[in-house]
Structures are given as structure tokens and as C-alpha cells.
Scaffold this motif. Structure first.
Motif, PDB file in Angstrom:
ATOM      1  N   ASN A 219       0.855  -1.189   0.000  1.00 34.42           N
ATOM      2  CA  ASN A 219       0.000   0.000   0.000  1.00 34.42           C
ATOM      3  C   ASN A 219       0.890   1.238   0.000  1.00 34.42           C
ATOM      4  O   ASN A 219       1.566   1.528   0.989  1.00 34.42           O
ATOM      5  CB  ASN A 219      -0.911  -0.010   1.231  1.00 34.42           C
ATOM      6  N   VAL A 220       0.890   1.946  -1.124  1.00 37.17           N
ATOM      7  CA  VAL A 220       1.742   3.122  -1.287  1.00 37.17           C
ATOM      8  C   VAL A 220       0.979   4.351  -0.807  1.00 37.17           C
ATOM      9  O   VAL A 220      -0.143   4.610  -1.249  1.00 37.17           O
ATOM     10  CB  VAL A 220       2.166   3.306  -2.750  1.00 37.17           C
TER      11      VAL A 220
ATOM     12  N   ASP B 226       5.697   8.438   0.796  1.00 32.19           N
ATOM     13  CA  ASP B 226       5.969   7.017   0.572  1.00 32.19           C
ATOM     14  C   ASP B 226       6.708   6.338   1.709  1.00 32.19           C
ATOM     15  O   ASP B 226       6.757   5.116   1.770  1.00 32.19           O
ATOM     16  CB  ASP B 226       6.693   6.792  -0.759  1.00 32.19           C
ATOM     17  N   ASP B 227       7.264   7.108   2.648  1.00 32.03           N
ATOM     18  CA  ASP B 227       7.922   6.453   3.776  1.00 32.03           C
ATOM     19  C   ASP B 227       6.930   5.896   4.794  1.00 32.03           C
ATOM     20  O   ASP B 227       7.333   5.275   5.782  1.00 32.03           O
ATOM     21  CB  ASP B 227       8.933   7.379   4.455  1.00 32.03           C
ATOM     22  N   SER B 228       5.623   6.092   4.566  1.00 26.84           N
ATOM     23  CA  SER B 228       4.583   5.468   5.400  1.00 26.84           C
ATOM     24  C   SER B 228       3.941   4.270   4.718  1.00 26.84           C
ATOM     25  O   SER B 228       2.988   3.691   5.244  1.00 26.84           O
ATOM     26  CB  SER B 228       3.494   6.493   5.747  1.00 26.84           C
ATOM     27  N   SER B 229       4.448   3.890   3.551  1.00 25.23           N
ATOM     28  CA  SER B 229       3.895   2.753   2.808  1.00 25.23           C
ATOM     29  C   SER B 229       4.126   1.459   3.566  1.00 25.23           C
ATOM     30  O   SER B 229       5.108   1.309   4.298  1.00 25.23           O
ATOM     31  CB  SER B 229       4.550   2.676   1.426  1.00 25.23           C
TER      32      SER B 229
ATOM     33  N   LEU C  44      24.608  -5.211  12.560  1.00 19.35           N
ATOM     34  CA  LEU C  44      23.414  -4.474  12.977  1.00 19.35           C
ATOM     35  C   LEU C  44      22.261  -4.762  12.029  1.00 19.35           C
ATOM     36  O   LEU C  44      22.438  -4.733  10.801  1.00 19.35           O
ATOM     37  CB  LEU C  44      23.701  -2.966  12.978  1.00 19.35           C
ATOM     38  N   LEU C  45      21.095  -5.006  12.584  1.00 16.44           N
ATOM     39  CA  LEU C  45      19.855  -5.104  11.811  1.00 16.44           C
ATOM     40  C   LEU C  45      18.977  -3.924  12.179  1.00 16.44           C
ATOM     41  O   LEU C  45      18.595  -3.761  13.338  1.00 16.44           O
ATOM     42  CB  LEU C  45      19.125  -6.414  12.123  1.00 16.44           C
ATOM     43  N   LYS C  46      18.656  -3.083  11.195  1.00 14.39           N
ATOM     44  CA  LYS C  46      17.762  -1.943  11.408  1.00 14.39           C
ATOM     45  C   LYS C  46      16.460  -2.219  10.664  1.00 14.39           C
ATOM     46  O   LYS C  46      16.485  -2.629   9.495  1.00 14.39           O
ATOM     47  CB  LYS C  46      18.421  -0.653  10.919  1.00 14.39           C
ATOM     48  N   ILE C  47      15.319  -2.010  11.336  1.00 10.18           N
ATOM     49  CA  ILE C  47      14.005  -2.307  10.751  1.00 10.18           C
ATOM     50  C   ILE C  47      13.094  -1.092  10.892  1.00 10.18           C
ATOM     51  O   ILE C  47      12.884  -0.590  12.001  1.00 10.18           O
ATOM     52  CB  ILE C  47      13.348  -3.522  11.446  1.00 10.18           C
ATOM     53  N   ASP C  48      12.544  -0.645   9.767  1.00 10.20           N
ATOM     54  CA  ASP C  48      11.561   0.443   9.769  1.00 10.20           C
ATOM     55  C   ASP C  48      10.568   0.136   8.656  1.00 10.20           C
ATOM     56  O   ASP C  48      10.744   0.541   7.510  1.00 10.20           O
ATOM     57  CB  ASP C  48      12.255   1.787   9.530  1.00 10.20           C
ATOM     58  N   VAL C  49       9.518  -0.621   8.996  1.00 10.94           N
ATOM     59  CA  VAL C  49       8.661  -1.199   7.960  1.00 10.94           C
ATOM     60  C   VAL C  49       7.172  -0.966   8.202  1.00 10.94           C
ATOM     61  O   VAL C  49       6.330  -1.708   7.699  1.00 10.94           O
ATOM     62  CB  VAL C  49       8.949  -2.705   7.801  1.00 10.94           C
ATOM     63  N   GLN C  50       6.838   0.045   8.985  1.00 13.27           N
ATOM     64  CA  GLN C  50       5.444   0.468   9.123  1.00 13.27           C
ATOM     65  C   GLN C  50       4.497  -0.668   9.488  1.00 13.27           C
ATOM     66  O   GLN C  50       3.572  -1.007   8.755  1.00 13.27           O
ATOM     67  CB  GLN C  50       4.984   1.148   7.825  1.00 13.27           C
ATOM     68  N   GLY C  51       4.722  -1.240  10.654  1.00 13.98           N
ATOM     69  CA  GLY C  51       3.814  -2.244  11.196  1.00 13.98           C
ATOM     70  C   GLY C  51       4.167  -3.680  10.887  1.00 13.98           C
ATOM     71  O   GLY C  51       3.579  -4.602  11.463  1.00 13.98           O
ATOM     72  N   PHE C  52       5.150  -3.909  10.004  1.00 16.20           N
ATOM     73  CA  PHE C  52       5.489  -5.265   9.567  1.00 16.20           C
ATOM     74  C   PHE C  52       6.709  -5.810  10.302  1.00 16.20           C
ATOM     75  O   PHE C  52       7.343  -6.765   9.864  1.00 16.20           O
ATOM     76  CB  PHE C  52       5.736  -5.247   8.051  1.00 16.20           C
ATOM     77  N   GLU C  53       7.030  -5.216  11.454  1.00 18.96           N
ATOM     78  CA  GLU C  53       8.279  -5.523  12.151  1.00 18.96           C
ATOM     79  C   GLU C  53       8.387  -6.996  12.571  1.00 18.96           C
ATOM     80  O   GLU C  53       9.437  -7.625  12.375  1.00 18.96           O
ATOM     81  CB  GLU C  53       8.427  -4.635  13.397  1.00 18.96           C
ATOM     82  N   LEU C  54       7.337  -7.538  13.177  1.00 21.84           N
ATOM     83  CA  LEU C  54       7.409  -8.909  13.667  1.00 21.84           C
ATOM     84  C   LEU C  54       7.590  -9.889  12.516  1.00 21.84           C
ATOM     85  O   LEU C  54       8.360 -10.854  12.624  1.00 21.84           O
ATOM     86  CB  LEU C  54       6.154  -9.249  14.468  1.00 21.84           C
TER      87      LEU C  54
END
Length: 261
Positions: A119-120, A124-127, A169-179
Motif C-alpha cells: 500500500n503506497v 511514501d515512507d509510510s507505505s 546491525l539489523l535496522k528495521i523500519d517497515v510500518q507495522g510489519f516488524e514482527l
């Protein structure tokens, strides 16, 4: 529904700082000419690390905001970035395409290898691979405007074991899809010493896992919460999201060495 105003501790100050930082280094200047400003707000989260990481895996790279910061903060680190959307990925390549330290993978991390619709959103950084939730719309004015088919798969599909070093290092920024990203990285979690993840205290996207679920999953994987940064709350005080840093137990300073609480 009327839009709420999320309150960051220093939103206006941060914007000024980003503009000032944009001219401070060659990488920052190149990014700024393409409308991309390094995410210098992450600097306090990484102040404790004296040595560069061998490998930084950036899941949810967007146009390279975190990559720009990471390359300046850890100049000898190698960075593998994941960005599934075509337009942000093109901007990313225009900034970092000639940098031998950086590899971009135009894909999303998910438990199964497949094609999915993302969902775009207008910004777009909130997609997200998840649908935008009501609270995200109310708090941030986020609205999906189209979908885009993207390639997805577990981390092992894109990174070879030999690409890891000893300190990663693992960096995660995926708008709710973290788990889901953590589950999709499970084969490699023991390769990481540090995980830096944006999490939400309340559901901002439909069916997303919230902060305590991410914390519990990482606890079971041998990581401990070691810091909370960049918290965003509504004007009446409800905390929405924050960046959390998790460390392997052997990296945690014993409590008796902490001089201030």
C-alpha cells in the motif's frame, strides 16, 4: 475524522538540525540535492558504540535516510539496504549507486518468497504491506493512494552467510510489519549483535504486532531492550511509536556500572 497532531519532543528543532547537517558532509550534501535528509535523530541511539559494524542490514531503507546517517557514523561499515518501492529505490541508487560500501536490494523482507501488493501512501515512507489503520490516518493524515506489486522473501534469499562479519546491525523500519520481518530473518538473527527497530505501542496499521510482541519475540531470541528513542505521542499524551534498540546480553553494561538513572 479530524487529524490529530502527533507531538515529537523536538520536531521543529530536528528539522532545523537536519537542514544544517545537510551541508556538513559530502554524503549529506549529495543526498540533500535529491531531497533526502539523513536521519540524524538516530545519533543518540548509537552513541554507545565505539567500533564500526562489519555489516549493517537496513530493512525499509526508503530513499536512504538511515543509510546516509549510518555511512557517516560508521564509515568502514558495509550496508545492505532493502527497499521494495520502485521510486524511492531509484532515488536511493542516484545517491549511493557509486558507493562500493552499499548494496541495494529492491525487495521487501517477509517470511515467504512471493509477490505481494504494498500500500503506497502519499508520503511514501509510510507505505506498508499492511493496510493503513484508522489511528495512523487520524494521527498522521496517512492515506494510501495506490498499490504496487513487490518482490518479497526471507533474509536468507538475499544475503549470503559469508557477507556477515562478527559485529552486525539489523535496522528495521517497515510500518507495522516488524514482527514478520524478524520472523523472516530468524535464520540469521544469531548473526546480529544489535537490532534497531521502530515499533508501535498501539496498532497504526491493520493486523500489526505492537511493541510488547516485538520485545517478547526478541527476548526469546536472546536480545534485551537497551534503549528507547525518538518517541512520538499525541498532544494529549498517548504514546504512538518509538525506536527501540536491542542488544545481545553480553553487550549490556551491568547495572552497577550505570552511574545515573
Amino acid at each position: 475524522m479530524e487529524k490529530e497532531d502527533p507531538v515529537d519532543i523536538s520536531r521543529a528543532v530536528l528539522r532545523i538540525r537536519k537542514l544544517a547537517a545537510a551541508v556538513s558532509t559530502r554524503t549529506f550534501r549529495k543526498a540533500a540535492t535529491r531531497g533526502v535528509f539523513a536521519s540524524i535523530e538516530h545519533k543518540p541511539a548509537f552513541a554507545r558504540f565505539e567500533n564500526d559494524f562489519d555489516l549493517i542490514v537496513d530493512v525499509g531503507a526508503n530513499k536512504g535516510q538511515f543509510a546516509a546517517f549510518a555511512l557517516e557514523r560508521f564509515p568502514t561499515s558495509r550496508v545492505i539496504c532493502f527497499e521494495p518501492l520502485s521510486q524511492p529505490a531509484a532515488i536511493f541508487r542516484s545517491i549511493f549507486g557509486s558507493d562500493e560500501r552499499v548494496r541495494l536490494v529492491n525487495a521487501a523482507i517477509s517470511p515467504s518468497p512471493e509477490k505481494r501488493l504494498i500500500n503506497v501512501t502519499e508520503h511514501d515512507d509510510s507505505s506498508s504491506l499492511l493496510e493503513v489503520g484508522d489511528l495512523q490516518s487520524v494521527a498522521f493524515g496517512t492515506r494510501a493512494i495506490r498499490t504496487e506489486e513487490v518482490h518479497c522473501g526471507p533474509l536468507r534469499e538475499f544475503i549470503r552467510v559469508e557477507e556477515f562479519g562478527k559485529f552486525n546491525l539489523l535496522k528495521i523500519d517497515v510500518q507495522g510489519f516488524e514482527l514478520e520481518v524478524l520472523m523472516a530473518s530468524n535464520d540469521y538473527l544469531d548473526r546480529f549483535a544489535v537490532i534497531y527497530c521502530e515499533v508501535s505501542y498501539v496498532p497504526l496499521y491493520k493486523s500489526q504486532a505492537c511493541a510488547w510482541e516485538v520485545i517478547d519475540y526478541l527476548n526469546k531470541a536472546g536480545f534485551r531492550l537497551a534503549g528507547v528513542f525518538n518517541q512520538v505521542s499525541l498532544t494529549h499524551g498517548l504514546p504512538l511509536q518509538a525506536d527501540m534498540i536491542f542488544l545481545r546480553e553480553h553487550l549490556l553494561a551491568p547495572l552497577e556500572h550505570v552511574t545515573s538513572l
